[in-house]
Design a protein around this motif. Structure first.
Motif, PDB file in Angstrom:
ATOM      1  N   ALA A 103       1.028   0.459  -3.540  1.00  0.00           N
ATOM      2  CA  ALA A 103      -0.106  -0.345  -3.708  1.00  0.00           C
ATOM      3  C   ALA A 103      -0.977   0.383  -4.822  1.00  0.00           C
ATOM      4  O   ALA A 103      -1.501  -0.675  -5.413  1.00  0.00           O
ATOM      5  CB  ALA A 103      -0.867  -0.631  -2.318  1.00  0.00           C
ATOM      6  N   LEU A 104      -1.151   1.356  -4.629  1.00  0.00           N
ATOM      7  CA  LEU A 104      -2.145   2.080  -5.705  1.00  0.00           C
ATOM      8  C   LEU A 104      -1.366   1.824  -7.193  1.00  0.00           C
ATOM      9  O   LEU A 104      -2.144   1.703  -8.138  1.00  0.00           O
ATOM     10  CB  LEU A 104      -2.186   3.641  -5.310  1.00  0.00           C
ATOM     11  N   ARG A 105      -0.183   2.134  -7.259  1.00  0.00           N
ATOM     12  CA  ARG A 105       0.461   2.064  -8.546  1.00  0.00           C
ATOM     13  C   ARG A 105       0.519   0.562  -9.274  1.00  0.00           C
ATOM     14  O   ARG A 105       0.380   0.748 -10.264  1.00  0.00           O
ATOM     15  CB  ARG A 105       2.134   2.725  -8.400  1.00  0.00           C
ATOM     16  N   VAL A 106       0.547  -0.126  -8.375  1.00  0.00           N
ATOM     17  CA  VAL A 106       0.580  -1.776  -8.896  1.00  0.00           C
ATOM     18  C   VAL A 106      -0.927  -2.319  -9.065  1.00  0.00           C
ATOM     19  O   VAL A 106      -0.902  -3.313  -9.598  1.00  0.00           O
ATOM     20  CB  VAL A 106       1.495  -2.557  -8.173  1.00  0.00           C
ATOM     21  N   GLY A 107      -1.873  -1.348  -8.878  1.00  0.00           N
ATOM     22  CA  GLY A 107      -3.219  -1.793  -9.069  1.00  0.00           C
ATOM     23  C   GLY A 107      -3.964  -2.729  -8.111  1.00  0.00           C
ATOM     24  O   GLY A 107      -5.036  -3.622  -8.391  1.00  0.00           O
ATOM     25  N   ALA A 108      -3.462  -2.703  -6.632  1.00  0.00           N
ATOM     26  CA  ALA A 108      -4.260  -3.415  -5.589  1.00  0.00           C
ATOM     27  C   ALA A 108      -5.515  -3.070  -5.613  1.00  0.00           C
ATOM     28  O   ALA A 108      -5.931  -1.986  -5.861  1.00  0.00           O
ATOM     29  CB  ALA A 108      -3.265  -3.278  -4.259  1.00  0.00           C
ATOM     30  N   ASP A 109      -6.312  -3.940  -4.919  1.00  0.00           N
ATOM     31  CA  ASP A 109      -7.591  -3.863  -4.663  1.00  0.00           C
ATOM     32  C   ASP A 109      -8.032  -3.587  -3.454  1.00  0.00           C
ATOM     33  O   ASP A 109      -9.075  -2.705  -3.230  1.00  0.00           O
ATOM     34  CB  ASP A 109      -8.262  -5.091  -5.139  1.00  0.00           C
ATOM     35  N   GLY A 137      -4.146  13.861  -3.358  1.00  0.00           N
ATOM     36  CA  GLY A 137      -4.284  13.215  -4.873  1.00  0.00           C
ATOM     37  C   GLY A 137      -3.999  11.868  -4.638  1.00  0.00           C
ATOM     38  O   GLY A 137      -4.642  11.037  -5.558  1.00  0.00           O
ATOM     39  N   VAL A 138      -3.033  11.110  -3.954  1.00  0.00           N
ATOM     40  CA  VAL A 138      -3.281   9.855  -3.672  1.00  0.00           C
ATOM     41  C   VAL A 138      -4.552   9.259  -3.214  1.00  0.00           C
ATOM     42  O   VAL A 138      -5.123   8.056  -3.510  1.00  0.00           O
ATOM     43  CB  VAL A 138      -2.198   9.335  -2.688  1.00  0.00           C
ATOM     44  N   LEU A 139      -5.181  10.139  -2.208  1.00  0.00           N
ATOM     45  CA  LEU A 139      -6.443   9.480  -1.642  1.00  0.00           C
ATOM     46  C   LEU A 139      -7.488   9.460  -2.789  1.00  0.00           C
ATOM     47  O   LEU A 139      -8.309   8.587  -2.734  1.00  0.00           O
ATOM     48  CB  LEU A 139      -6.843  10.727  -0.733  1.00  0.00           C
ATOM     49  N   ALA A 140      -7.710  10.723  -3.680  1.00  0.00           N
ATOM     50  CA  ALA A 140      -8.444  10.336  -4.603  1.00  0.00           C
ATOM     51  C   ALA A 140      -8.276   9.409  -5.611  1.00  0.00           C
ATOM     52  O   ALA A 140      -9.273   8.753  -6.181  1.00  0.00           O
ATOM     53  CB  ALA A 140      -8.329  11.814  -5.462  1.00  0.00           C
ATOM     54  N   ALA A 141      -6.998   8.978  -5.922  1.00  0.00           N
ATOM     55  CA  ALA A 141      -6.954   7.734  -6.814  1.00  0.00           C
ATOM     56  C   ALA A 141      -7.101   6.567  -6.102  1.00  0.00           C
ATOM     57  O   ALA A 141      -7.484   5.762  -6.753  1.00  0.00           O
ATOM     58  CB  ALA A 141      -5.356   7.899  -7.152  1.00  0.00           C
ATOM     59  N   SER A 142      -7.108   6.795  -4.904  1.00  0.00           N
ATOM     60  CA  SER A 142      -7.233   5.417  -4.009  1.00  0.00           C
ATOM     61  C   SER A 142      -8.690   5.088  -3.958  1.00  0.00           C
ATOM     62  O   SER A 142      -8.961   3.942  -3.619  1.00  0.00           O
ATOM     63  CB  SER A 142      -6.743   5.563  -2.588  1.00  0.00           C
ATOM     64  N   GLU A 151       8.353  -3.025  -7.572  1.00  0.00           N
ATOM     65  CA  GLU A 151       7.313  -2.453  -8.313  1.00  0.00           C
ATOM     66  C   GLU A 151       7.028  -3.633  -9.377  1.00  0.00           C
ATOM     67  O   GLU A 151       5.831  -3.888  -9.898  1.00  0.00           O
ATOM     68  CB  GLU A 151       7.477  -1.083  -9.023  1.00  0.00           C
ATOM     69  N   GLU A 152       8.128  -3.892 -10.245  1.00  0.00           N
ATOM     70  CA  GLU A 152       7.911  -5.089 -11.352  1.00  0.00           C
ATOM     71  C   GLU A 152       7.420  -6.399 -10.927  1.00  0.00           C
ATOM     72  O   GLU A 152       6.282  -6.808 -11.549  1.00  0.00           O
ATOM     73  CB  GLU A 152       9.173  -5.299 -12.280  1.00  0.00           C
ATOM     74  N   VAL A 153       7.899  -6.980  -9.732  1.00  0.00           N
ATOM     75  CA  VAL A 153       7.252  -8.156  -9.424  1.00  0.00           C
ATOM     76  C   VAL A 153       5.984  -7.996  -8.972  1.00  0.00           C
ATOM     77  O   VAL A 153       5.100  -8.898  -9.180  1.00  0.00           O
ATOM     78  CB  VAL A 153       8.215  -8.690  -8.148  1.00  0.00           C
ATOM     79  N   LEU A 154       5.621  -6.767  -8.066  1.00  0.00           N
ATOM     80  CA  LEU A 154       4.360  -6.540  -7.703  1.00  0.00           C
ATOM     81  C   LEU A 154       3.269  -6.536  -8.841  1.00  0.00           C
ATOM     82  O   LEU A 154       2.208  -7.019  -8.882  1.00  0.00           O
ATOM     83  CB  LEU A 154       4.139  -5.428  -6.902  1.00  0.00           C
ATOM     84  N   GLU A 155       3.795  -5.822  -9.975  1.00  0.00           N
ATOM     85  CA  GLU A 155       2.862  -5.545 -11.074  1.00  0.00           C
ATOM     86  C   GLU A 155       2.415  -7.024 -11.673  1.00  0.00           C
ATOM     87  O   GLU A 155       1.293  -7.341 -12.155  1.00  0.00           O
ATOM     88  CB  GLU A 155       3.265  -4.704 -12.224  1.00  0.00           C
ATOM     89  N   VAL A 156       3.499  -8.012 -11.674  1.00  0.00           N
ATOM     90  CA  VAL A 156       3.240  -9.307 -12.196  1.00  0.00           C
ATOM     91  C   VAL A 156       2.303 -10.047 -11.329  1.00  0.00           C
ATOM     92  O   VAL A 156       1.423 -10.820 -11.932  1.00  0.00           O
ATOM     93  CB  VAL A 156       4.588 -10.225 -12.320  1.00  0.00           C
ATOM     94  N   HIS A 158      -1.502  -5.065   2.906  1.00  0.00           N
ATOM     95  CA  HIS A 158      -0.916  -4.618   4.045  1.00  0.00           C
ATOM     96  C   HIS A 158       0.109  -3.510   3.695  1.00  0.00           C
ATOM     97  O   HIS A 158       1.129  -3.876   3.561  1.00  0.00           O
ATOM     98  CB  HIS A 158      -0.281  -5.392   5.260  1.00  0.00           C
ATOM     99  N   ALA A 159      -0.421  -2.133   3.820  1.00  0.00           N
ATOM    100  CA  ALA A 159       0.697  -0.940   3.446  1.00  0.00           C
ATOM    101  C   ALA A 159       0.888  -0.245   4.804  1.00  0.00           C
ATOM    102  O   ALA A 159       0.094   0.578   5.205  1.00  0.00           O
ATOM    103  CB  ALA A 159      -0.108  -0.271   2.484  1.00  0.00           C
ATOM    104  N   GLU A 160       2.251  -0.424   5.217  1.00  0.00           N
ATOM    105  CA  GLU A 160       2.644   0.390   6.510  1.00  0.00           C
ATOM    106  C   GLU A 160       3.558   1.268   6.091  1.00  0.00           C
ATOM    107  O   GLU A 160       4.946   0.786   5.843  1.00  0.00           O
ATOM    108  CB  GLU A 160       2.867  -0.943   7.655  1.00  0.00           C
ATOM    109  N   GLY A 161       3.611   2.493   6.524  1.00  0.00           N
ATOM    110  CA  GLY A 161       4.724   3.336   6.370  1.00  0.00           C
ATOM    111  C   GLY A 161       4.651   4.203   5.244  1.00  0.00           C
ATOM    112  O   GLY A 161       3.927   4.055   4.309  1.00  0.00           O
ATOM    113  N   ARG A 162       5.602   5.111   5.209  1.00  0.00           N
ATOM    114  CA  ARG A 162       5.795   6.057   4.219  1.00  0.00           C
ATOM    115  C   ARG A 162       5.927   5.532   2.725  1.00  0.00           C
ATOM    116  O   ARG A 162       6.724   4.655   2.542  1.00  0.00           O
ATOM    117  CB  ARG A 162       6.904   7.183   4.476  1.00  0.00           C
ATOM    118  N   GLY A 163       4.855   5.871   1.788  1.00  0.00           N
ATOM    119  CA  GLY A 163       4.979   5.574   0.540  1.00  0.00           C
ATOM    120  C   GLY A 163       4.261   4.150   0.015  1.00  0.00           C
ATOM    121  O   GLY A 163       4.272   3.815  -1.118  1.00  0.00           O
TER     122      GLY A 163
END
Length: 281
Positions: free
Chosen positions: A147-153, A167-172, A117-122, A137-142
């Motif tokens: 992708a959402l937590r690190v601010g992907a577009d 909840g994840v859907l709403a934030a997405s 997560e740290e590297v993804l955020e950078v 490309h987000a495949e599989g559980r979690g």
């Protein structure tokens, strides 16, 4: 005769290295986004596109050492950019800027090694500093949550492996989803369609993308993808915007499409406007 004018088809997810690119020439498809390939080859796609097609590239798949799609037969080793650490994430973004990439493609797959997560955020922060979106490309559980937590577009596939929690859907809804529904088996496709239905109900935006090159996909307009978007509830102007979304480029003597089947028929009869007319509009 009065004619209906719509923008040309924009395919937001293709792999030009896996298809017969010349078949796109002067077709209803006027713009494609190549989402993962050898960066030198991808620059060649952009420099020498099929006639009448605007090509956008992201270059390689960015992933952890050993991450997806490392080792896949269809993915040349040069198409994968393994990122060692946070400092290397910054280097990867500089490489993308030098290539004039339109974004950074990142893979997250729960069966493979993933970036922390740290590297993804950078990676996301550095990309955003340079005005580049991060497409995941987000495949599989979690993986959608990560992708959402690190601010992907952008999610380059509507999630298909499991229902996305509410909840994840709403934030997405801050992200855009690219459809790629037609590549899936019926059960996975239905999961993705159900996710899109709920995502749209919360205000989420979906764009047409086919993952062209993933299996026996048609090179050009993918009627099955448009039909699947219709099953996900996109009709009328929302469907037209998802599939075209660009300036007027096509014309046909038919009423403006209101559903998936009408749009498919319209595209089948469409003709390109001369470039001078497009510019005047």
């Amino acid at each position: 005769m009065t004619e209906t004018v719509l923008g040309g088809v924009i395919d937001h997810h293709v792999h030009l290295g896996l298809v017969e690119r010349d078949l796109l020439a002067d077709s209803p498809v006027v713009e494609v986004h190549d989402l993962g390939w050898d960066p030198v080859a991808a620059q060649g796609f952009r420099a020498n596109p099929p006639s009448g097609v605007d090509v956008h590239i992201v270059g390689p798949f960015h992933t952890a050492p050993g991450g997806y799609p490392t080792g896949r037969k269809w993915a040349p080793p040069s198409s994968v950019r393994e990122i060692a650490d946070a400092a290397d994430a910054g280097v990867a973004v500089r490489e993308a800027v030098t290539r004039m990439a339109s974004g950074i493609k990142v893979t997250l797959h729960d069966d493979f090694a993933n970036l922390s997560e740290e590297v993804l955020e950078v990676l996301v922060e550095e990309a955003h500093v340079d005005g580049l979106p991060v497409l995941v490309h987000a495949e599989g559980r979690g993986m959608v949550e990560l992708a959402l937590r690190v601010g992907a577009d952008v999610l380059v596939h509507a999630p298909w492996t499991e229902p996305v929690p509410e909840g994840v859907l709403a934030a997405s809804t801050q992200m855009t989803w690219i459809s790629t529904l037609a590549i899936h088996a019926p059960s996975d496709q239905q999961v993705a369609i159900d996710n899109i239905v709920r995502f749209r109900a919360l205000g989420g935006t979906v764009r047409y993308g086919t993952d062209m090159g993933n299996g026996p996909t048609p090179v050009g307009v993918n009627a099955e993808e448009i039909r699947a978007l219709g099953r996900a509830g996109l009709h009328g102007e929302e469907l037209i915007d998802a599939v075209t979304g660009g300036p007027p480029a096509l014309s046909a003597p038919l009423p403006r499409p209101t559903n998936a089947d009408e749009l498919i028929r319209w595209l089948g009869a469409a003709r390109r406007l001369p470039a001078t007319i497009q510019e005047d509009e």
